[in-house]
Design a protein around this motif. Structure first.
Motif, mmCIF file in Angstrom:
data_model
loop_
_atom_site.group_PDB
_atom_site.id
_atom_site.type_symbol
_atom_site.label_atom_id
_atom_site.label_comp_id
_atom_site.label_asym_id
_atom_site.label_seq_id
_atom_site.Cartn_x
_atom_site.Cartn_y
_atom_site.Cartn_z
ATOM 1 N N LYS A 341 17.567 92.443 67.385
ATOM 2 C CA LYS A 341 16.605 91.364 67.155
ATOM 3 C C LYS A 341 15.226 91.686 67.716
ATOM 4 O O LYS A 341 14.237 91.029 67.374
ATOM 5 N N LEU A 342 15.176 92.681 68.606
ATOM 6 C CA LEU A 342 13.914 92.997 69.272
ATOM 7 C C LEU A 342 12.858 93.479 68.278
ATOM 8 O O LEU A 342 13.164 94.142 67.289
ATOM 9 N N THR A 343 11.613 93.137 68.576
ATOM 10 C CA THR A 343 10.497 93.574 67.736
ATOM 11 C C THR A 343 10.305 95.080 67.813
ATOM 12 O O THR A 343 9.971 95.728 66.819
ATOM 13 N N GLN A 344 10.517 95.627 69.020
ATOM 14 C CA GLN A 344 10.333 97.064 69.237
ATOM 15 C C GLN A 344 11.622 97.693 69.761
ATOM 16 O O GLN A 344 12.563 96.995 70.147
ATOM 17 N N VAL A 345 11.637 99.014 69.782
ATOM 18 C CA VAL A 345 12.809 99.734 70.291
ATOM 19 C C VAL A 345 12.829 99.647 71.817
ATOM 20 O O VAL A 345 11.834 99.963 72.473
ATOM 21 N N ASP A 346 13.940 99.216 72.367
ATOM 22 C CA ASP A 346 14.153 99.295 73.815
ATOM 23 C C ASP A 346 14.832 100.634 74.069
ATOM 24 O O ASP A 346 16.059 100.738 74.133
ATOM 25 N N TYR A 347 14.020 101.664 74.190
ATOM 26 C CA TYR A 347 14.531 103.040 74.229
ATOM 27 C C TYR A 347 15.567 103.232 75.335
ATOM 28 O O TYR A 347 16.651 103.792 75.108
ATOM 29 N N GLU A 348 15.262 102.795 76.523
ATOM 30 C CA GLU A 348 16.147 103.046 77.660
ATOM 31 C C GLU A 348 17.518 102.402 77.467
ATOM 32 O O GLU A 348 18.553 103.023 77.726
ATOM 33 N N GLU A 349 17.528 101.155 77.012
ATOM 34 C CA GLU A 349 18.798 100.441 76.866
ATOM 35 C C GLU A 349 19.616 100.999 75.697
ATOM 36 O O GLU A 349 20.843 101.131 75.797
ATOM 37 N N VAL A 350 18.950 101.345 74.604
ATOM 38 C CA VAL A 350 19.667 101.937 73.464
ATOM 39 C C VAL A 350 20.314 103.251 73.861
ATOM 40 O O VAL A 350 21.496 103.494 73.590
ATOM 41 N N GLU A 859 0.561 108.839 78.146
ATOM 42 C CA GLU A 859 1.959 108.416 78.185
ATOM 43 C C GLU A 859 2.113 107.177 77.314
ATOM 44 O O GLU A 859 2.017 106.036 77.771
ATOM 45 N N HIS A 860 2.336 107.423 76.047
ATOM 46 C CA HIS A 860 2.457 106.330 75.076
ATOM 47 C C HIS A 860 3.934 106.053 74.825
ATOM 48 O O HIS A 860 4.747 106.963 74.749
ATOM 49 N N TYR A 861 4.277 104.802 74.679
ATOM 50 C CA TYR A 861 5.648 104.386 74.396
ATOM 51 C C TYR A 861 5.836 104.371 72.876
ATOM 52 O O TYR A 861 5.292 103.522 72.191
ATOM 53 N N TRP A 862 6.627 105.298 72.370
ATOM 54 C CA TRP A 862 6.879 105.395 70.931
ATOM 55 C C TRP A 862 8.034 104.446 70.588
ATOM 56 O O TRP A 862 9.210 104.859 70.551
ATOM 57 N N ASN A 863 7.736 103.204 70.300
ATOM 58 C CA ASN A 863 8.807 102.226 70.093
ATOM 59 C C ASN A 863 8.578 101.330 68.876
ATOM 60 O O ASN A 863 9.155 100.250 68.778
ATOM 61 N N TYR A 864 7.750 101.769 67.941
ATOM 62 C CA TYR A 864 7.489 100.975 66.740
ATOM 63 C C TYR A 864 8.759 100.808 65.905
ATOM 64 O O TYR A 864 9.518 101.755 65.696
ATOM 65 N N ARG A 865 8.978 99.590 65.413
ATOM 66 C CA ARG A 865 10.066 99.302 64.476
ATOM 67 C C ARG A 865 9.535 98.509 63.290
ATOM 68 O O ARG A 865 8.611 97.693 63.432
ATOM 69 N N MET A 866 10.133 98.727 62.136
ATOM 70 C CA MET A 866 9.860 97.863 60.989
ATOM 71 C C MET A 866 10.128 96.414 61.391
ATOM 72 O O MET A 866 11.017 96.147 62.200
ATOM 73 N N HIS A 867 9.385 95.496 60.825
ATOM 74 C CA HIS A 867 9.601 94.086 61.138
ATOM 75 C C HIS A 867 10.514 93.419 60.115
ATOM 76 O O HIS A 867 10.843 92.241 60.255
ATOM 77 N N ILE A 868 10.910 94.170 59.096
ATOM 78 C CA ILE A 868 11.761 93.634 58.038
ATOM 79 C C ILE A 868 12.933 94.592 57.841
ATOM 80 O O ILE A 868 12.773 95.820 57.933
ATOM 81 N N ASN A 869 14.121 94.051 57.600
ATOM 82 C CA ASN A 869 15.284 94.899 57.351
ATOM 83 C C ASN A 869 15.142 95.635 56.027
ATOM 84 O O ASN A 869 14.592 95.095 55.053
ATOM 85 N N LEU A 870 15.663 96.843 55.983
ATOM 86 C CA LEU A 870 15.632 97.609 54.740
ATOM 87 C C LEU A 870 16.378 96.881 53.626
ATOM 88 O O LEU A 870 15.973 96.927 52.463
ATOM 89 N N GLU A 871 17.468 96.215 54.001
ATOM 90 C CA GLU A 871 18.225 95.456 52.986
ATOM 91 C C GLU A 871 17.355 94.385 52.348
ATOM 92 O O GLU A 871 17.419 94.159 51.121
ATOM 93 N N ASP A 872 16.532 93.719 53.162
ATOM 94 C CA ASP A 872 15.648 92.682 52.629
ATOM 95 C C ASP A 872 14.493 93.278 51.830
ATOM 96 O O ASP A 872 14.056 92.707 50.825
ATOM 97 N N LEU A 873 14.000 94.431 52.285
ATOM 98 C CA LEU A 873 12.920 95.099 51.556
ATOM 99 C C LEU A 873 13.389 95.487 50.150
ATOM 100 O O LEU A 873 12.628 95.399 49.179
ATOM 101 N N LEU A 874 14.644 95.885 50.036
ATOM 102 C CA LEU A 874 15.199 96.237 48.730
ATOM 103 C C LEU A 874 15.216 95.044 47.779
ATOM 104 O O LEU A 874 15.185 95.215 46.557
ATOM 105 N N LYS A 875 15.244 93.842 48.331
ATOM 106 C CA LYS A 875 15.317 92.632 47.504
ATOM 107 C C LYS A 875 13.934 92.083 47.124
ATOM 108 O O LYS A 875 13.845 91.101 46.375
ATOM 109 N N LYS A 876 12.877 92.690 47.649
ATOM 110 C CA LYS A 876 11.515 92.229 47.333
ATOM 111 C C LYS A 876 11.107 92.775 45.969
ATOM 112 O O LYS A 876 10.274 93.683 45.831
ATOM 113 N N THR A 877 11.700 92.195 44.941
ATOM 114 C CA THR A 877 11.584 92.745 43.586
ATOM 115 C C THR A 877 10.141 92.819 43.096
ATOM 116 O O THR A 877 9.711 93.842 42.541
ATOM 117 N N ALA A 878 9.381 91.781 43.293
ATOM 118 C CA ALA A 878 8.006 91.762 42.782
ATOM 119 C C ALA A 878 7.166 92.869 43.426
ATOM 120 O O ALA A 878 6.443 93.595 42.732
#
Length: 892
Positions: A341-350, A859-878
């Motif tokens: 559910k997190l907006t970004q990657v929690d690298y350490e915990e993952v 020292e940049h934190y590389w933790n960007y994540r998509m904000h939308i699931n790929l499954e939902d992106l596949l359904k964005k027909t228009a």
């Protein structure tokens, strides 16, 4: 059998041509034993050798070599001139060849992604006629880009070629890379003229001849002779092939079943989306293991602890467990849901949770795993890196650090002792083998993902970092391959005024060259297991590297290696009033200190200076850094000011030159030291500075690249792309063009001086164009950074009048995307964030959250994540249909 070699090639004075091949007369592929040809005329070289077909156990494979007037050795591209001498009954064989220039764009289409995926063609039914029983000539020519139902044909003068009758063209058949036709030309009147063309098998008609002048066959060879003509490329391409792709790190992918990070298994969903939108390429960032400290700082994907091992974070645990061991995964459901559910990657915990679970899965599966035939095969093929990696990982965990210099044992790699350490008889063997287990399953998952991409007509592009971590397996095992006392980085640019310090050791190219760059060749070979194409990160490092001494922190303190220094005689000749100490030591005055430190000047001077000279305990940036790591008396601004004092020099003296040779400090004009010089010295130094950075080094840097890149490129059939950004020497575009390496063109980083933006319409064909990269803000983020620059872009590049909108509205984002799609470049690649930016309903609300990396942050934190699931992106027909429409309309 007498074999005659005729090569059509226009040489210059001082050049010579040789032929090398897998037979004794041609040196047995040893270039030093290649056979020297003789000059016949301006267009032709010739030589003949005797070869006994009965002693030739395999087909003859040969290629030509140019020795140019500079003494350089240039090999032509490809290894596909193959002659099966055992099937030739003639006593004389004539080979008429055309030099295959590596930079000829058609060669790109014979790389793995095109041959295996993008241009993979079914056999055309009912095309070519059967080979005649007897023939005097065999024509071979290449035409890699033909449309469905198209085959190559030929016609020409003379009876055998049907006197240019388009109704009776001769159809060629395809064998490997060549289209071939075997003809009997006995009794024909020479010279003969001919051309290749295109025939449509569905319409059963000739469609067009190739472009250019007629080809010519000059004379008939008498007697028992076979002539094979290798005619190069048929000039039948009517429109250059173009494709488009999406770029995103694997860890940034988001799926409904994710574990708070993207995984290799998520690539299949991305493939489905790419196929739905007409994209042909997925471009990834490096996927190697970076776990050094078990902190978020390990999120930097370009600082791997192994150039070969894959990152355990990207492993899908559920797939490893299967139904048999799903009980080990179920307890993670709550944590998994929370992380996902997190907006970004929690690298350490993952990483923490996955590491624990991988160990549990290994414990449950180890007995069956070790006897798995496919695993055993994987182990044997990869043990050269897998065993050292597993030992390194075990020792890292045992001693709590990846810095092998701090280990109590095995700090210096010794093959025999490591073999004892990893022996299956050891009590800690499971702590070693768990890393074999993880790497094997990572291999299976990435291999499956790329296989799925290929089945869907999509290629995967990887990324090879220019550096390795100084606390990595590679540095531990073969430290002699690196300059461990140097740091690689990049000079200042528009984004980083002080340059960049990546912290990697620089390569010891001289040592690497001694075994033919084996480490690099293994790296390329392993990459080809998974990827079809790859991006060479900072390809400029193959020409010269920005090398920072160990005592420095900032990239501004570096110089290029190799580089021709400035001599003291040059300074005197230019009438520069030179004082060694004044030019090579920090220039300090009270005025300068006040400018840097303001009201704190006196306190700073008392602590760090003796008069106007830094104390010995603070005379390097590393010493200052160490002081501030333990002392909070002064602010960070004071630390940076002291860095500026230390870098306030005009020259770096060459060690051991006794004050006779010097290298310029880059951005010299910005230093106080320069500003306090007299005008005459300033002008003379400026001219010398320009010569030093932009002229005198160019030929040497070209030669440096040609020692490395040609052989490495020949060692792989992947499509090779170079990241040629930054301070690009004049020689770089030419070398990349000569080798057929695709360049990178970014709209905001023009390579041509004097312009603010690069227009995609001006891109060369062999290039990749993009509006942004992972090191930059996205289109929307950039739009909001500088309103004056944005307006200039809006007016000049998008051709709109008036003030630019304050925010990058969807129609503006769309216009920039479409502008790139219509570029002549072979590839057009977009960050996924930029594509989603076209749609108001899909794009992220805050564009600042879309940036993957900021190079100005060490020292940049590389933790960007998509904000939308790929499954939902596949359904964005228009949205998907709209994007597909733009892609198809642009001819990609």
């Amino acid at each position: 059998m007498i074999v005659h070699f005729y090569l059509r090639y226009s040489t210059q004075f001082g050049q010579s041509l040789l032929v090398s091949g897998n037979t004794a007369a041609l040196g047995n592929n040893d270039l030093s034993g290649a056979f020297l040809l003789e000059y016949l005329n301006e267009q032709l070289w010739h030589g003949s050798v005797e070869i006994d077909p009965e002693k030739q156990d395999e087909p003859l494979i040969y290629k030509y070599i140019l020795h140019n007037e500079k003494g350089e050795e240039v090999l032509e591209f490809g290894d596909d001139r193959i002659i099966d001498l055992s099937k030739i009954k003639s006593g004389k064989l004539i080979l008429q060849d055309t030099w295959n220039h590596a930079g000829q764009f058609e060669n790109v289409f014979f790389t793995a992604p095109f041959q295996n995926v993008l241009l993979k063609q079914p056999k055309t039914k009912g095309a070519a006629a059967k080979d005649p029983k007897s023939f005097t000539h065999e024509f071979r020519v290449k035409a890699p880009v033909l449309q469905e139902h198209e085959v190559l044909c030929m016609s020409g003068s003379g009876k055998a070629l049907h006197d240019w009758d388009k109704e009776q063209v001769i159809l060629l058949s395809r064998k490997d890379n060549w289209w071939t036709a075997k003809l009997s030309l006995a009794g024909e009147h020479f010279p003969l003229t001919y051309k290749y063309g295109v025939y449509n098998t569905e319409q059963k008609k000739f469609t067009r001849f190739e472009e250019g002048n007629n080809r010519m066959l000059l004379a008939e060879e008498a007697g028992n002779t076979l002539t094979i003509i290798h005619d190069g490329f048929a000039k039948v391409i009517t429109a250059n092939w173009k494709g488009s792709g999406v770029a995103i790190p694997v860890f940034s992918l988001r799926s409904k079943k994710g574990f708070g990070t993207g995984e290799f298994t998520d690539l299949e969903l991305l493939v489905d989306w790419a196929k739905k939108t007409g994209l042909k390429m997925i471009q990834l960032l490096p996927v190697n293991d970076t776990i050094a400290s078990n902190t978020w700082k390990d999120s930097y994907p370009y600082s791997a602890i192994s150039a070969f091992a894959l990152h355990p974070m990207l492993l899908n645990l559920e797939q490893v467990a299967g139904k048999e061991h799903e009980a080990l995964i179920k307890p993670l459901a709550a944590e998994q849901k929370k992380l996902n559910k997190l907006t970004q990657v929690d690298y350490e915990e993952v990483v923490r949770l996955k590491t624990i679970t991988i160990r549990k899965l290994y414990a449950a599966m180890k007995n069956s795993f070790k006897d798995d035939v496919e695993y055993i095969s994987f182990y044997e093929l990869n043990r050269y890196w897998l065993e050292p990696y597993a030992a390194f990982s075990y020792l890292r965990d045992k001693y709590g650090t990846a810095d092998f210099n701090k280990w109590e044992t095995h700090a210096v790699y010794d093959e025999q002792s490591i073999q004892q350490l990893i022996s299956s008889t050891q009590s800690h063997y499971d702590e070693i083998a768990v890393h074999y287990f993880a790497q094997y399953h990572l291999h299976l998952q990435l291999k499956a993902a790329t296989g799925y991409a290929h089945k869907n007509g999509i290629i995967i592009k990887g990324d090879i970092p220019i550096g390795i971590s100084r606390i990595s397996v590679d540095a531990w095992v073969e430290p002699e391959l690196y300059h461990m006392d140097e740091q690689a980085g990049a000079p200042p640019d528009a984004f980083t005024a002080k340059g960049q310090n990546w912290g990697f050791p620089t390569y010891n190219w001289e040592v690497m060259q001694q075994d033919g760059f084996t480490w690099w060749r293994k790296r390329f070979e392993q990459m080809s297991t998974y990827f079809d194409a790859f991006r060479i990160d900072h390809i400029l490092g193959f020409f010269r590297i920005w090398s920072i001494p160990a005592h420095a922190v900032e990239g501004i303190m570096a110089r290029f290696i190799p580089a021709i220094p400035v001599s003291i005689n040059e300074l005197f000749e230019r009438k520069i009033v030179f004082e060694r100490h004044r030019y090579t030591q920090p220039y300090v005055t009270d005025a300068i200190l006040y400018d840097l430190f303001g009201e704190q000047k006196d306190a700073v001077k008392k602590t760090f200076f003796n008069g106007n000279k830094l104390k010995d305990s603070f005379n390097t940036q590393r010493k200052v850094e160490e002081y501030f790591s333990k002392n909070s008396t002064f602010s960070k601004d004071v630390k940076l000011g002291l860095y500026d004092v230390i870098s306030n020099v005009i020259f770096f003296e060459v060690p051991g030159s006794n004050g006779q040779q010097f290298h310029f400090r880059i951005s010299m004009e910005d230093t106080y030291s320069f500003k306090y010089l007299d005008p005459q010295s300033q002008e003379a130094l400026k001219k010398l500075y320009v010569d030093y950075f932009y002229h005198r080094q160019d030929e040497m840097w070209r030669q440096e690249a040609l020692k490395k890149l040609p052989g490495l490129k020949r060692n792989t059939n992947m499509l090779v792309c170079g990241e040629d950004l930054g301070m690009v020497p004049h020689c770089v575009p030419d070398v990349m063009e000569q080798l057929g390496i695709l360049s990178l063109e970014i709209q905001r980083m023009p390579k041509k001086t004097g312009i603010e933006f690069f227009h995609p319409k001006d891109a060369p064909y062999l290039s990749v164009v993009t509006p942004s990269s992972h090191d930059m803000s996205t289109i929307r983020g950039w739009w909001e950074e500088d309103s004056f620059k944005t307006r200039r872009f809006y007016n000049m590049m998008l051709n709109h009048e008036g003030e630019a909108p304050e925010y990058c509205e969807p129609w503006i984002n769309k216009e920039i995307i479409v502008q790139h799609l219509y570029s002549p470049a072979m590839w057009c690649v977009f960050q996924l964030q930029d594509l989603m930016g076209m749609n108001a309903d899909i794009r992220r609300e805050d564009p600042r959250e879309e940036r993957i990396n900021n190079p100005s942050e060490p020292e940049h934190y590389w933790n960007y994540r998509m904000h939308i699931n790929l499954e939902d992106l596949l359904k964005k027909t228009a949205f998907n249909e709209e994007l597909k429409g733009y892609v198809q309309a642009s001819g990609r």
